[in-house]
Design an enzyme around this catalytic site. Structure first.
Site, PDB file in Angstrom:
ATOM      1  N   CYS A 145       2.628   3.734  -3.129  1.00 50.27           N
ATOM      2  CA  CYS A 145       2.358   2.918  -4.321  1.00 50.27           C
ATOM      3  C   CYS A 145       1.703   3.744  -5.432  1.00 50.27           C
ATOM      4  O   CYS A 145       2.377   4.568  -6.026  1.00 50.27           O
ATOM      5  CB  CYS A 145       1.567   1.680  -3.943  1.00 50.27           C
ATOM      6  SG  CYS A 145       1.816   0.354  -5.137  1.00 50.27           S
ATOM      7  N   HIS A 190       2.987  -0.604   1.847  1.00 46.17           N
ATOM      8  CA  HIS A 190       1.710  -0.578   2.564  1.00 46.17           C
ATOM      9  C   HIS A 190       1.941  -1.185   3.946  1.00 46.17           C
ATOM     10  O   HIS A 190       3.018  -1.701   4.230  1.00 46.17           O
ATOM     11  CB  HIS A 190       0.666  -1.429   1.828  1.00 46.17           C
ATOM     12  CG  HIS A 190       0.475  -1.077   0.390  1.00 46.17           C
ATOM     13  ND1 HIS A 190      -0.163   0.061  -0.027  1.00 46.17           N
ATOM     14  CD2 HIS A 190       0.819  -1.734  -0.751  1.00 46.17           C
ATOM     15  CE1 HIS A 190      -0.211   0.089  -1.349  1.00 46.17           C
ATOM     16  NE2 HIS A 190       0.392  -0.985  -1.821  1.00 46.17           N
TER      17      HIS A 190
HETATM   18  N1  GLN Z   1      -1.441   0.405 -10.163  1.00 51.73           N
HETATM   19  C1  GLN Z   1      -0.110   0.535  -9.670  1.00 51.73           C
HETATM   20  C2  GLN Z   1       0.801  -0.644  -9.999  1.00 51.73           C
HETATM   21  O1  GLN Z   1       0.349  -1.755 -10.093  1.00 51.73           O
HETATM   22  C3  GLN Z   1      -0.168   0.804  -8.182  1.00 51.73           C
HETATM   23  C4  GLN Z   1      -0.587  -0.388  -7.358  1.00 51.73           C
HETATM   24  C5  GLN Z   1      -0.803  -0.058  -5.897  1.00 51.73           C
HETATM   25  O2  GLN Z   1      -1.118   1.061  -5.542  1.00 51.73           O
HETATM   26  N2  GLN Z   1      -0.668  -1.051  -5.021  1.00 51.73           N
HETATM   27  O3  GLN Z   1       2.007  -0.459 -10.149  1.00 51.73           O
END
Ligand code: GLN
Length: 269
Positions: free
Chosen positions: A97, A205
């Site tokens: 992510c 995740h």
């Molecule tokens: N900030 C990033 C987004 O919203 C990554 C989010 C995350 O790592 N879950 O796309």
């Protein structure tokens, strides 16, 4: 073990868990370390907080986080250069992510200003215009996805996503999978994640590697034999992991064509 760390133990670093620990992705480092140790491989697992030099390692795990910490992490990693140097010497890198986005060329901050990524993956992330992508994902492997020893195709990936960014692959990156549930990269091509050389990025995740032990072993294999080896790692008893996979893979409605057809049929019946 690689030129990146000429030690006897396999060095695994969880990168900046103080900044990128929101989604429990530090578990990926733990899974890798346990799967190596269960096979009798000496492992050195480091939780490498920000604010001090990143240790050189054979395998880096970078997790997800909020927009602000993501920018801080990317800025620090570019400035201090250890991941790029270690990668050039054979290290393996997994980004999830925010970690995936910052491995790419560019990604947006919370004010939608474009920020530099590390450029280890040929992907670019922009802010999505639709709702945030939140929920379970299933991504089936593609022929161009990384292969297991013997050319075996990776089993479907399971995980959950929570992101506002949309990631588009450049010509040097290949997708890891095709979403059959969830959003994934979100750029309209139905792909999930990206990889090239020894770098894998994904929105999943879970932790990802607890739910997808074959992928964990693929990364371990790359780190242990950087020149490539077609010999699978010693098998482990993955009964608990397989039970978790079955539960996750069967409880999520598939949004791909097959799932859509099933749901349409179900509605008519
Ligand atoms: N900030 C990033 C987004 O919203 C990554 C989010 C995350 O790592 N879950 O796309």
């Amino acid at each position: 073990m690689t030129a990146a760390s000429p030690r006897s133990a396999l060095a695994i670093a969880v990168v900046f868990p103080d900044l990128l620990g929101t989604y429990g992705d530090g578990g990926n480092g733990l899974v890798l370390a346990r799967r190596a140790a269960w096979r009798g491989i000496d492992v050195d697992l480091v939780q490498a907080d920000s604010g001090r030099p990143l240790p050189s390692a054979d395998l880096y795990c970078i997790g997800g986080g909020e927009d602000g910490p993501q920018v801080r992490a990317a800025t620090a990693l570019i400035a201090e250069g250890t991941i790029r140097r270690s990668f050039d010497q054979g290290a393996v890198v997994l980004g999830v992510c925010a970690g995936y986005q910052l491995l790419g060329q560019r990604f947006p901050d919370s004010a939608d200003r474009s920020q530099d990524g590390l450029g280890l993956l040929d992907v670019t992330t922009r802010k999505g215009t639709g709702p945030r992508a939140v929920g379970e994902v299933i991504a089936e492997s593609l022929p161009e996805a990384p292969r297991l020893p013997g050319g075996r195709i990776l089993p479907p990936l399971t995980g959950f996503e929570n992101h506002g960014g949309v990631t588009v692959l450049g010509p040097a990156a290949r997708p890891v999978g095709r979403v059959v549930a969830g959003v994934g990269n979100g750029g309209g091509d139905g792909t999930e994640g990206a990889w090239s050389d020894r770098v894998v990025g994904t929105y999943l995740h879970g932790p990802l590697l607890a739910r997808n032990p074959d992928l964990a072993d693929l990364l371990l294999g790359w780190a242990i034999a950087p020149g490539g080896s077609d010999r699978p790692l010693d098998p482990l008893d993955d009964a608990a992991e397989l039970a978790l996979r079955t539960e996750r893979l069967t409880s999520v409605p598939r949004t791909g064509r097959a799932g859509l057809v099933r749901r349409l049929i179900g509605r008519r019946a």
